[in-house]
Design a protein around this motif. Structure first.
Motif, PDB file in Angstrom:
ATOM      1  N   ARG A   1       1.150  -1.300  -0.227  1.00 58.61           N
ATOM      2  CA  ARG A   1      -0.002   0.140  -0.200  1.00 58.61           C
ATOM      3  C   ARG A   1       1.248   1.297   0.045  1.00 58.61           C
ATOM      4  N   ARG A   2       2.029   1.385   1.262  1.00 60.11           N
ATOM      5  CA  ARG A   2       2.459   2.693   1.228  1.00 60.11           C
ATOM      6  C   ARG A   2       3.156   3.142  -0.122  1.00 60.11           C
ATOM      7  N   PHE A   3       4.336   1.964  -1.067  1.00 58.53           N
ATOM      8  CA  PHE A   3       4.886   1.812  -1.745  1.00 58.53           C
ATOM      9  C   PHE A   3       3.641   2.481  -3.332  1.00 58.53           C
ATOM     10  N   ALA A   4       2.632   1.875  -3.558  1.00 56.69           N
ATOM     11  CA  ALA A   4       1.860   2.430  -4.145  1.00 56.69           C
ATOM     12  C   ALA A   4       1.479   3.536  -4.218  1.00 56.69           C
ATOM     13  N   GLU A   5       1.067   4.071  -2.771  1.00 58.27           N
ATOM     14  CA  GLU A   5       1.345   5.498  -2.328  1.00 58.27           C
ATOM     15  C   GLU A   5       1.659   6.931  -2.910  1.00 58.27           C
ATOM     16  N   GLU A   6       2.799   6.265  -3.333  1.00 56.06           N
ATOM     17  CA  GLU A   6       3.982   7.273  -3.775  1.00 56.06           C
ATOM     18  C   GLU A   6       4.278   7.088  -5.295  1.00 56.06           C
ATOM     19  N   GLY A   7       4.171   5.854  -5.771  1.00 56.08           N
ATOM     20  CA  GLY A   7       3.444   5.640  -6.868  1.00 56.08           C
ATOM     21  C   GLY A   7       4.589   4.603  -7.659  1.00 56.08           C
ATOM     22  N   ALA A   8       4.849   4.089  -6.667  1.00 51.40           N
ATOM     23  CA  ALA A   8       6.131   2.573  -6.943  1.00 51.40           C
ATOM     24  C   ALA A   8       5.338   1.828  -7.247  1.00 51.40           C
ATOM     25  N   ARG A   9       5.751   1.333  -8.704  1.00 55.18           N
ATOM     26  CA  ARG A   9       6.243  -0.389  -9.077  1.00 55.18           C
ATOM     27  C   ARG A   9       5.950  -1.341  -7.875  1.00 55.18           C
ATOM     28  N   VAL A  10       5.864  -2.580  -7.068  1.00 58.80           N
ATOM     29  CA  VAL A  10       6.371  -2.921  -6.784  1.00 58.80           C
ATOM     30  C   VAL A  10       6.301  -4.628  -7.700  1.00 58.80           C
ATOM     31  N   GLU A  11       7.758  -5.414  -6.966  1.00 55.70           N
ATOM     32  CA  GLU A  11       7.650  -6.707  -7.460  1.00 55.70           C
ATOM     33  C   GLU A  11       8.219  -7.500  -6.956  1.00 55.70           C
ATOM     34  N   PHE A  12       7.601  -8.488  -6.236  1.00 56.97           N
ATOM     35  CA  PHE A  12       7.834 -10.089  -6.000  1.00 56.97           C
ATOM     36  C   PHE A  12       8.273 -11.160  -6.004  1.00 56.97           C
ATOM     37  N   LEU A  13       9.346 -11.229  -5.764  1.00 55.40           N
ATOM     38  CA  LEU A  13      10.128 -12.456  -6.746  1.00 55.40           C
ATOM     39  C   LEU A  13      10.616 -13.060  -5.434  1.00 55.40           C
ATOM     40  N   THR A  14      11.050 -14.576  -6.092  1.00 55.33           N
ATOM     41  CA  THR A  14      11.315 -15.833  -5.095  1.00 55.33           C
ATOM     42  C   THR A  14      11.640 -16.406  -6.357  1.00 55.33           C
ATOM     43  N   ARG A  15      12.039 -17.831  -5.743  1.00 57.39           N
ATOM     44  CA  ARG A  15      12.939 -18.575  -6.338  1.00 57.39           C
ATOM     45  C   ARG A  15      11.134 -19.580  -6.846  1.00 57.39           C
ATOM     46  N   LEU A  16      10.789 -20.056  -7.787  1.00 54.45           N
ATOM     47  CA  LEU A  16      10.234 -20.237  -8.532  1.00 54.45           C
ATOM     48  C   LEU A  16       9.872 -22.059  -9.160  1.00 54.45           C
ATOM     49  N   TRP A  17      11.316 -22.537  -9.138  1.00 55.25           N
ATOM     50  CA  TRP A  17      11.708 -24.075  -8.852  1.00 55.25           C
ATOM     51  C   TRP A  17      11.156 -24.486 -10.032  1.00 55.25           C
ATOM     52  N   GLY A  18      10.961 -23.387 -11.489  1.00 60.78           N
ATOM     53  CA  GLY A  18      10.319 -24.357 -13.072  1.00 60.78           C
ATOM     54  C   GLY A  18       9.430 -23.747 -12.755  1.00 60.78           C
ATOM     55  N   GLN A  19       8.249 -23.532 -11.492  1.00 58.39           N
ATOM     56  CA  GLN A  19       7.082 -23.881 -11.649  1.00 58.39           C
ATOM     57  C   GLN A  19       6.224 -22.328 -12.897  1.00 58.39           C
ATOM     58  N   SER A  20       5.518 -21.781 -12.601  1.00 56.47           N
ATOM     59  CA  SER A  20       5.237 -20.049 -13.256  1.00 56.47           C
ATOM     60  C   SER A  20       4.740 -19.297 -11.973  1.00 56.47           C
ATOM     61  N   SER A  21       4.392 -19.831 -10.654  1.00 60.36           N
ATOM     62  CA  SER A  21       4.428 -19.419  -9.480  1.00 60.36           C
ATOM     63  C   SER A  21       4.020 -20.195  -7.940  1.00 60.36           C
ATOM     64  N   ILE A  22       4.667 -19.763  -7.584  1.00 62.40           N
ATOM     65  CA  ILE A  22       3.914 -19.923  -6.000  1.00 62.40           C
ATOM     66  C   ILE A  22       3.400 -19.896  -5.174  1.00 62.40           C
ATOM     67  N   THR A  23       2.227 -19.867  -4.452  1.00 62.45           N
ATOM     68  CA  THR A  23       1.778 -19.471  -3.309  1.00 62.45           C
ATOM     69  C   THR A  23       2.259 -20.008  -2.060  1.00 62.45           C
ATOM     70  N   PHE A  24       2.469 -19.175  -1.297  1.00 64.80           N
ATOM     71  CA  PHE A  24       2.504 -18.712   0.001  1.00 64.80           C
ATOM     72  C   PHE A  24       2.083 -18.901   1.353  1.00 64.80           C
ATOM     73  N   SER A  25       2.602 -19.113   2.324  1.00 61.77           N
ATOM     74  CA  SER A  25       1.469 -18.269   3.628  1.00 61.77           C
ATOM     75  C   SER A  25       1.756 -17.466   4.786  1.00 61.77           C
ATOM     76  N   GLY A  26       1.393 -16.486   5.402  1.00 65.35           N
ATOM     77  CA  GLY A  26       2.081 -16.028   6.202  1.00 65.35           C
ATOM     78  C   GLY A  26       2.190 -16.683   7.615  1.00 65.35           C
ATOM     79  N   HIS A  27       2.870 -15.769   7.769  1.00 71.49           N
ATOM     80  CA  HIS A  27       3.323 -16.508   9.148  1.00 71.49           C
ATOM     81  C   HIS A  27       2.284 -16.628  10.303  1.00 71.49           C
TER      82      HIS A  27
END
Length: 218
Positions: free
Chosen positions: A32-58
């Motif tokens: 929310r905060r970076f978007a408020e300032e106009g920045a694009r946020v890009e999330f990166l992870t190790r995909l292990w050959g998959q197109s996407s991975i869904t993670f769970s919060g702590h």
């Protein structure tokens, strides 16, 4: 998130590493905060050959899907980021896994490359310093802060532990814990905006002929 037009960080990109056991309020705040300032946020992870991975919060086990592949980030793309953030929680511990003992994990290699690029602001929060442990030369002699549980770790890395909520040392910004995400984000935003303003000022000055060099005829 909808980016704010005309924000201080319009046209800028912030990359954030992700894995399971992320701190939900921290990641939500950055979105929310970076978007408020106009920045694009890009999330990166190790995909292990998959197109996407869904993670769970702590804490709340909230799902978060990531399709950005950190192993696909080449040098040109890395230099296109204004900041690379290693958040709190267990994200860094999971990302520092390597198949062969003694090898650097892909996420650690990416972070090491980022440290070699002064134009990329590095932000490391709380237990994020775990990802730095295999590359201690990147923080040796530098003042920083971290979670209380990691003070001995950062000292063993050769870093100078500083008892503050947020510490800025050149292109490195560290925060004590995910609870300080608001202070950390504000610091990152101010620094990115200042860097952009400095670059724009240098470009403007270089684009304008030096008046003293202009000769007028009689």
């Amino acid at each position: 998130m909808i980016l704010r037009d005309g924000g201080r960080l319009a046209g800028r990109t912030v990359a954030i590493l992700m894995e399971t056991d992320y701190v939900e309020p921290e990641i939500d705040y950055y979105q929310r905060r970076f978007a408020e300032e106009g920045a694009r946020v890009e999330f990166l992870t190790r995909l292990w050959g998959q197109s996407s991975i869904t993670f769970s919060g702590h804490e709340y086990r909230l799902p978060f899907t990531v399709d950005g592949d950190l192993e696909a980030v080449d040098d040109e793309r890395l230099r296109g980021y204004d900041a690379l953030i290693v958040p709190g929680g267990m994200v860094s511990d999971r990302l520092r896994y390597a198949e062969r003992p003694g090898d650097l994990a892909p996420a650690t290699r990416l972070l090491e490359r980022a440290f070699a690029e002064p134009s990329v602001l590095k932000g490391i929060v709380c237990h994020g310093m775990w990802l730095v442990a295999p590359i201690p030369h990147t923080v040796a002699g530098r003042p920083l802060t971290c979670h209380n549980n990691l003070i001995a770790d950062v000292r063993n890395m050769g870093a100078v532990y500083t008892d503050q909520d947020v510490v800025v040392n050149g292109d490195l910004v560290t925060a004590r814990s995910a609870d300080h995400c608001h202070l950390f984000a504000r610091t990152m935003i101010d620094l990115i905006a200042a860097r952009v303003a400095t670059r724009d000022t240098r470009w403007w000055r270089s684009a304008v002929p030096n008046a003293r060099r202009v000769r007028h005829g009689n």
